[in-house]
Design a protein around this motif. Structure first.
Motif, PDB file in Angstrom:
ATOM      1  N   PRO A   1      47.886   9.183  64.757  1.00  0.00           N
ATOM      2  CA  PRO A   1      47.320  10.535  64.883  1.00  0.00           C
ATOM      3  C   PRO A   1      45.804  10.545  65.039  1.00  0.00           C
ATOM      4  CG  PRO A   1      47.931  10.084  62.611  1.00  0.00           C
ATOM      5  CD  PRO A   1      48.457   8.947  63.427  1.00  0.00           C
ATOM      6  N   ARG A   2      45.140   9.443  64.663  1.00  0.00           N
ATOM      7  CA  ARG A   2      43.682   9.365  64.786  1.00  0.00           C
ATOM      8  C   ARG A   2      43.298   8.715  66.107  1.00  0.00           C
ATOM      9  NH1 ARG A   2      40.849   9.105  59.860  1.00  0.00           N
ATOM     10  NH2 ARG A   2      38.970   8.793  61.096  1.00  0.00           N
ATOM     11  N   HIS A   3      42.246   9.246  66.717  1.00  0.00           N
ATOM     12  CA  HIS A   3      41.701   8.657  67.938  1.00  0.00           C
ATOM     13  C   HIS A   3      40.254   8.235  67.717  1.00  0.00           C
ATOM     14  CE1 HIS A   3      41.109   7.952  72.252  1.00  0.00           C
ATOM     15  NE2 HIS A   3      39.954   8.603  72.133  1.00  0.00           N
ATOM     16  N   PHE A   4      39.510   9.040  66.948  1.00  0.00           N
ATOM     17  CA  PHE A   4      38.091   8.787  66.714  1.00  0.00           C
ATOM     18  C   PHE A   4      37.880   8.156  65.337  1.00  0.00           C
ATOM     19  CE2 PHE A   4      38.177  12.320  69.739  1.00  0.00           C
ATOM     20  CZ  PHE A   4      37.316  11.849  70.723  1.00  0.00           C
ATOM     21  N   TYR A   5      37.107   7.076  65.316  1.00  0.00           N
ATOM     22  CA  TYR A   5      36.718   6.424  64.067  1.00  0.00           C
ATOM     23  C   TYR A   5      35.200   6.271  64.088  1.00  0.00           C
ATOM     24  CZ  TYR A   5      41.623   5.249  63.236  1.00  0.00           C
ATOM     25  OH  TYR A   5      42.982   5.314  63.019  1.00  0.00           O
ATOM     26  N   LEU A   6      34.524   6.891  63.129  1.00  0.00           N
ATOM     27  CA  LEU A   6      33.067   6.849  63.094  1.00  0.00           C
ATOM     28  C   LEU A   6      32.583   5.461  62.694  1.00  0.00           C
ATOM     29  CD1 LEU A   6      32.252  10.233  61.348  1.00  0.00           C
ATOM     30  CD2 LEU A   6      32.142   9.717  63.784  1.00  0.00           C
TER      31      LEU A   6
ATOM     32  N   VAL B   1      40.239  18.242  64.914  1.00  0.00           N
ATOM     33  CA  VAL B   1      40.790  18.885  66.108  1.00  0.00           C
ATOM     34  C   VAL B   1      40.595  17.995  67.327  1.00  0.00           C
ATOM     35  CG1 VAL B   1      38.662  20.136  66.655  1.00  0.00           C
ATOM     36  CG2 VAL B   1      40.859  21.040  67.433  1.00  0.00           C
ATOM     37  N   PHE B   2      39.598  17.114  67.297  1.00  0.00           N
ATOM     38  CA  PHE B   2      39.339  16.222  68.428  1.00  0.00           C
ATOM     39  C   PHE B   2      40.393  15.118  68.507  1.00  0.00           C
ATOM     40  CE2 PHE B   2      35.367  17.948  66.733  1.00  0.00           C
ATOM     41  CZ  PHE B   2      35.000  18.741  67.816  1.00  0.00           C
ATOM     42  N   ASP B   3      40.827  14.619  67.339  1.00  0.00           N
ATOM     43  CA  ASP B   3      41.955  13.686  67.332  1.00  0.00           C
ATOM     44  C   ASP B   3      43.188  14.370  67.919  1.00  0.00           C
ATOM     45  OD1 ASP B   3      40.745  11.433  65.916  1.00  0.00           O
ATOM     46  OD2 ASP B   3      40.746  12.723  64.163  1.00  0.00           O
TER      47      ASP B   3
ATOM     48  N   GLU C   1      29.792  13.626  69.766  1.00  0.00           N
ATOM     49  CA  GLU C   1      28.652  14.286  69.138  1.00  0.00           C
ATOM     50  C   GLU C   1      29.098  15.283  68.069  1.00  0.00           C
ATOM     51  OE1 GLU C   1      25.390  13.608  69.652  1.00  0.00           O
ATOM     52  OE2 GLU C   1      26.224  11.934  70.798  1.00  0.00           O
ATOM     53  N   MET C   2      30.334  15.764  68.190  1.00  0.00           N
ATOM     54  CA  MET C   2      30.834  16.751  67.231  1.00  0.00           C
ATOM     55  C   MET C   2      31.702  16.131  66.148  1.00  0.00           C
ATOM     56  SD  MET C   2      31.650  20.080  69.647  1.00  0.00           S
ATOM     57  CE  MET C   2      32.563  19.227  70.942  1.00  0.00           C
ATOM     58  N   VAL C   3      32.373  15.024  66.459  1.00  0.00           N
ATOM     59  CA  VAL C   3      33.256  14.382  65.485  1.00  0.00           C
ATOM     60  C   VAL C   3      32.511  14.027  64.205  1.00  0.00           C
ATOM     61  CG1 VAL C   3      34.571  12.273  65.019  1.00  0.00           C
ATOM     62  CG2 VAL C   3      34.918  13.497  67.159  1.00  0.00           C
ATOM     63  N   ALA C   4      31.250  13.627  64.348  1.00  0.00           N
ATOM     64  CA  ALA C   4      30.469  13.208  63.182  1.00  0.00           C
ATOM     65  C   ALA C   4      30.107  14.374  62.263  1.00  0.00           C
ATOM     66  CB  ALA C   4      29.181  12.510  63.648  1.00  0.00           C
ATOM     67  N   ARG C   5      30.322  15.613  62.695  1.00  0.00           N
ATOM     68  CA  ARG C   5      29.988  16.780  61.871  1.00  0.00           C
ATOM     69  C   ARG C   5      31.182  17.727  61.744  1.00  0.00           C
ATOM     70  NH1 ARG C   5      24.713  18.044  60.702  1.00  0.00           N
ATOM     71  NH2 ARG C   5      25.803  19.505  59.345  1.00  0.00           N
ATOM     72  N   PRO C   6      32.258  17.280  61.073  1.00  0.00           N
ATOM     73  CA  PRO C   6      33.441  18.140  60.939  1.00  0.00           C
ATOM     74  C   PRO C   6      33.149  19.422  60.170  1.00  0.00           C
ATOM     75  CG  PRO C   6      33.597  16.247  59.457  1.00  0.00           C
ATOM     76  CD  PRO C   6      32.429  15.993  60.364  1.00  0.00           C
TER      77      PRO C   6
ATOM     78  N   GLY D   1      31.524  11.215  55.430  1.00  0.00           N
ATOM     79  CA  GLY D   1      31.796   9.810  55.697  1.00  0.00           C
ATOM     80  C   GLY D   1      31.675   8.906  54.484  1.00  0.00           C
ATOM     81  N   LEU D   2      31.740   9.494  53.281  1.00  0.00           N
ATOM     82  CA  LEU D   2      31.617   8.685  52.075  1.00  0.00           C
ATOM     83  C   LEU D   2      32.975   8.127  51.662  1.00  0.00           C
ATOM     84  CD1 LEU D   2      29.393  11.058  49.885  1.00  0.00           C
ATOM     85  CD2 LEU D   2      28.627   9.167  51.309  1.00  0.00           C
ATOM     86  N   SER D   3      32.952   6.964  51.057  1.00  0.00           N
ATOM     87  CA  SER D   3      34.172   6.462  50.450  1.00  0.00           C
ATOM     88  C   SER D   3      34.447   7.288  49.207  1.00  0.00           C
ATOM     89  CB  SER D   3      34.026   4.990  50.064  1.00  0.00           C
ATOM     90  OG  SER D   3      33.041   4.846  49.048  1.00  0.00           O
ATOM     91  N   LYS D   4      35.696   7.294  48.744  1.00  0.00           N
ATOM     92  CA  LYS D   4      36.040   8.050  47.546  1.00  0.00           C
ATOM     93  C   LYS D   4      35.225   7.566  46.352  1.00  0.00           C
ATOM     94  CE  LYS D   4      39.981   9.482  44.696  1.00  0.00           C
ATOM     95  NZ  LYS D   4      39.308   9.171  43.427  1.00  0.00           N
ATOM     96  N   GLU D   5      35.026   6.235  46.262  1.00  0.00           N
ATOM     97  CA  GLU D   5      34.276   5.691  45.142  1.00  0.00           C
ATOM     98  C   GLU D   5      32.835   6.171  45.150  1.00  0.00           C
ATOM     99  OE1 GLU D   5      36.110   3.987  47.229  1.00  0.00           O
ATOM    100  OE2 GLU D   5      37.789   3.308  46.002  1.00  0.00           O
ATOM    101  N   LYS D   6      32.200   6.153  46.341  1.00  0.00           N
ATOM    102  CA  LYS D   6      30.817   6.596  46.445  1.00  0.00           C
ATOM    103  C   LYS D   6      30.702   8.088  46.164  1.00  0.00           C
ATOM    104  CE  LYS D   6      27.694   4.571  47.495  1.00  0.00           C
ATOM    105  NZ  LYS D   6      26.660   3.914  46.673  1.00  0.00           N
TER     106      LYS D   6
END
Length: 353
Positions: free
Chosen positions: A97-102, A183-185, A232-237, A329-334
């Motif tokens: 289901p994912r296409h974009f990976y930052l 929505v981009f994925d 350019e938009m994926v990085a700012r959901p 874009g943070l990990s759950k731990e961070k």
């Protein structure tokens, strides 16, 4: 029906359509028919001993496909167990289901995995046509980060699920629950489903996914954008959900890529609302000079925040008494660590008063 452990605490982005929220939650309530929290003994696959991971979902016992049963018996695998597999044996599913990976998100997770190791197993499906290889059902981001961290193995649970629309639905619902599906994925993957004739029409696709046809139609409109614009938009959901992305798509149709990229920058820098962008699209306002609606406060200062040299968000100040912190874009731990630090600072300040 008792909610699934995945459905508890379900929260999608505010911009996610009500159709997606409702349908994903309904299916998450039924996912326990595929995965559960029960573990059994320690199996071996391809000569590698398993390493159990606490609190990981496992496949419930029940009817098995013939292929899975044959594979499981040949490899002495007990359903639901976490085992170590070679990373080189893991490959993306054509129904991911994912296409974009930052890149920034993968890089941060790679640093975390290098320090702490893999804490959560991925889910994989055997490729029965190519023995010894597996499709990722859930965990594509972890696989990419492990490769970047130069790891050679991955902890995985092997599930009995056909690679197809059902595996797509499972991955999609888990991503919606984690708030990581965009929505981009959807735009790219759903367009591919139609192009490859997995479905004959967007109506059939909507019916099969249990979504409103309007949700599919908006995503397919966004799919017309070049991927360079989507990136350019994926990085700012937080700024570009389906409604905003749809307005950007309309603007791109009229003005082209360069002008659209400038508009995206302005949306971020000036914190434009969807209504303001809609006015720009309709020609009621200029993309260069967009009037602010009454009551909309412009921030006084903006500080970009970086972790390990990677931009992850910003801190804005408004007037004399308001701060707004946005991180992504943070990990759950961070994330949890930062929350604890902020709570500690606030409690310390309250105690001093």
């Amino acid at each position: 029906m008792k909610p699934s452990q995945f459905a508890k605490g379900f929260k999608a982005r505010p911009d996610t359509t009500s159709s997606e929220k409702r349908t994903a939650l309904d299916r998450l309530n039924a996912i326990d028919g595929i995965v559960s929290s029960e573990h059994a003994g320690q199996p071996h696959v391809n000569g590698r001993s398993s390493a159990l991971i606490e609190d990981q979902p496992a496949v419930q016992e029940g009817p098995e496909s013939d292929n899975y049963k044959t594979w499981r018996r040949a490899n002495r695998y007990v359903p639901g167990q976490s085992i170590e597999l070679p990373l080189k044996a893991i490959k993306p599913s054509p129904f991911n289901p994912r296409h974009f990976y930052l890149k920034t998100s993968i890089a941060e997770l790679a640093v975390n995995l290098a320090k702490q190791g893999q804490q959560q197993a991925i889910h994989v499906i055997p490729d029965y046509d190519n023995p010894g290889t597996f499709f990722v059902s859930d965990g594509g981001r972890r696989v990419r980060a492990l490769k970047e961290a130069n790891k050679e193995t991955v902890k995985a649970i092997v599930i009995d699920l056909p690679v197809g629309i059902e595996s797509y639905k499972l991955g999609y619902d888990l991503n919606v629950q984690r708030d990581s599906q965009t929505v981009f994925d959807n735009a790219v993957v759903w367009k591919r489903f139609l192009d490859e004739a997995h479905f004959q029409s967007q109506r059939e696709l909507a019916d099969h996914l249990g979504l409103d046809e309007s949700t599919i139609a908006v995503a397919l409109s966004i799919a017309k954008l070049p991927e360079s614009v989507m990136h350019e938009m994926v990085a700012r959901p937080d700024r570009f959900g389906s409604n905003m992305a749809y307005q950007v798509t309309r603007y791109h149709t009229a003005r082209g890529t360069d002008a659209t990229l400038r508009l995206i920058n302005k949306i971020v820098s000036d914190d434009l609302s969807t209504r303001q962008v809609a006015d720009i699209v309709k020609g009621r306002a200029s993309a260069q000079e967009t009037p602010k609606p009454a009551g909309r406060q412009r921030y006084a200062q903006r500080l970009e925040i970086k972790l390990d040299g990677i931009a992850v968000g910003d801190l804005k100040s408004y007037g004399d008494d308001r701060l707004e912190l946005r991180l992504r874009g943070l990990s759950k731990e961070k994330r949890d660590e930062l929350l604890r630090q902020i709570e500690g600072m606030l409690q310390s300040g309250a105690a001093k008063r």
